[in-house]
Design a protein around this motif. Structure first.
Motif, PDB file in Angstrom:
ATOM      1  N   ALA A 176       0.842  -1.276   0.081  1.00  0.00           N
ATOM      2  CA  ALA A 176       0.016  -0.081   0.046  1.00  0.00           C
ATOM      3  C   ALA A 176       0.878   1.304   0.086  1.00  0.00           C
ATOM      4  O   ALA A 176       0.546   2.206  -0.658  1.00  0.00           O
ATOM      5  N   HIS A 177       1.829   1.248   0.665  1.00  0.00           N
ATOM      6  CA  HIS A 177       2.942   2.430   0.842  1.00  0.00           C
ATOM      7  C   HIS A 177       3.584   2.599  -0.775  1.00  0.00           C
ATOM      8  O   HIS A 177       3.706   3.650  -0.906  1.00  0.00           O
ATOM      9  N   THR A 219       2.788   1.814  -3.743  1.00  0.00           N
ATOM     10  CA  THR A 219       1.686   2.069  -4.716  1.00  0.00           C
ATOM     11  C   THR A 219       1.029   3.326  -4.169  1.00  0.00           C
ATOM     12  O   THR A 219       0.151   3.673  -4.981  1.00  0.00           O
ATOM     13  N   GLU A 220       1.193   3.787  -3.129  1.00  0.00           N
ATOM     14  CA  GLU A 220       0.510   5.133  -2.626  1.00  0.00           C
ATOM     15  C   GLU A 220      -0.998   4.775  -2.591  1.00  0.00           C
ATOM     16  O   GLU A 220      -1.882   5.803  -3.234  1.00  0.00           O
ATOM     17  N   HIS A 221      -1.342   4.057  -2.188  1.00  0.00           N
ATOM     18  CA  HIS A 221      -2.841   3.345  -2.108  1.00  0.00           C
ATOM     19  C   HIS A 221      -3.709   4.517  -1.329  1.00  0.00           C
ATOM     20  O   HIS A 221      -3.111   5.093  -0.250  1.00  0.00           O
ATOM     21  N   LYS A 222      -4.957   4.778  -1.617  1.00  0.00           N
ATOM     22  CA  LYS A 222      -5.705   5.587  -0.898  1.00  0.00           C
ATOM     23  C   LYS A 222      -6.254   5.139   0.504  1.00  0.00           C
ATOM     24  O   LYS A 222      -6.414   5.863   1.318  1.00  0.00           O
ATOM     25  N   GLN A 223      -6.039   4.032   0.600  1.00  0.00           N
ATOM     26  CA  GLN A 223      -6.557   3.210   1.794  1.00  0.00           C
ATOM     27  C   GLN A 223      -5.670   2.755   2.743  1.00  0.00           C
ATOM     28  O   GLN A 223      -5.625   1.536   3.273  1.00  0.00           O
ATOM     29  N   VAL A 224      -4.519   3.347   2.879  1.00  0.00           N
ATOM     30  CA  VAL A 224      -3.444   2.866   3.673  1.00  0.00           C
ATOM     31  C   VAL A 224      -4.068   2.622   5.202  1.00  0.00           C
ATOM     32  O   VAL A 224      -3.541   1.548   5.798  1.00  0.00           O
ATOM     33  N   ASP A 241      -6.631  -2.937  -7.393  1.00  0.00           N
ATOM     34  CA  ASP A 241      -7.128  -1.503  -7.724  1.00  0.00           C
ATOM     35  C   ASP A 241      -8.419  -1.434  -7.820  1.00  0.00           C
ATOM     36  O   ASP A 241      -9.193  -1.757  -8.786  1.00  0.00           O
ATOM     37  N   GLU A 295     -10.467   1.244  -7.748  1.00  0.00           N
ATOM     38  CA  GLU A 295     -11.218   1.967  -8.834  1.00  0.00           C
ATOM     39  C   GLU A 295     -11.196   1.610 -10.269  1.00  0.00           C
ATOM     40  O   GLU A 295     -12.283   1.555 -11.124  1.00  0.00           O
TER      41      GLU A 295
END
Length: 115
Positions: free
Chosen positions: A47-48, A50-55, A82, A84
């Motif tokens: 998650a970190h 890929t800069e995921h929005k739901q970290v 992903d 989205e």
């Protein structure tokens, strides 16, 4: 030496073998613990990276996964899928809009028919 006697008993080797066995046991337990920890932190690292929005959600699910293991599986799914892009694909399927690959294949088929 008889069949009943034990090898290395009451010798210097006895203590040495006990020390070696203890070191091997501690190293094995430590390696297993480190491997488990790295595997358990896999969703958070992904998650970190890929800069995921739901970290925050992934981190919470990973920590809850220590108690309930099925929650860790959810964290892995959320981190690696992903959402989205998946929702866009589901929306396109629902609306019946052809994807770009399907339209490309149809164009190639029409060209081959006309030739």
């Amino acid at each position: 030496m008889s069949l009943v006697s034990m090898p290395f008993v009451d010798t210097g080797f006895d203590m040495g073998l006990h020390i070696v066995a203890t070191v091997v046991l501690v190293a094995t337990v430590a390696a297993a613990g480190i491997g488990f920890w790295k595997l358990h932190e896999l969703p958070i690292n992904k998650a970190h990276r890929t800069e995921h929005k739901q970290v925050g959600l992934i981190t919470a699910l990973t920590w809850i996964g220590f108690v309930w293991h099925w929650v860790w599986v959810l964290a892995v799914i959320v981190a690696f899928v992903d959402a989205e892009q998946a929702l866009c694909k589901v929306r396109d399927i629902w609306k019946g809009e052809p994807s770009s690959r399907e339209t490309k294949n149809e164009a190639e088929n029409e060209e081959s028919k006309s030739c």
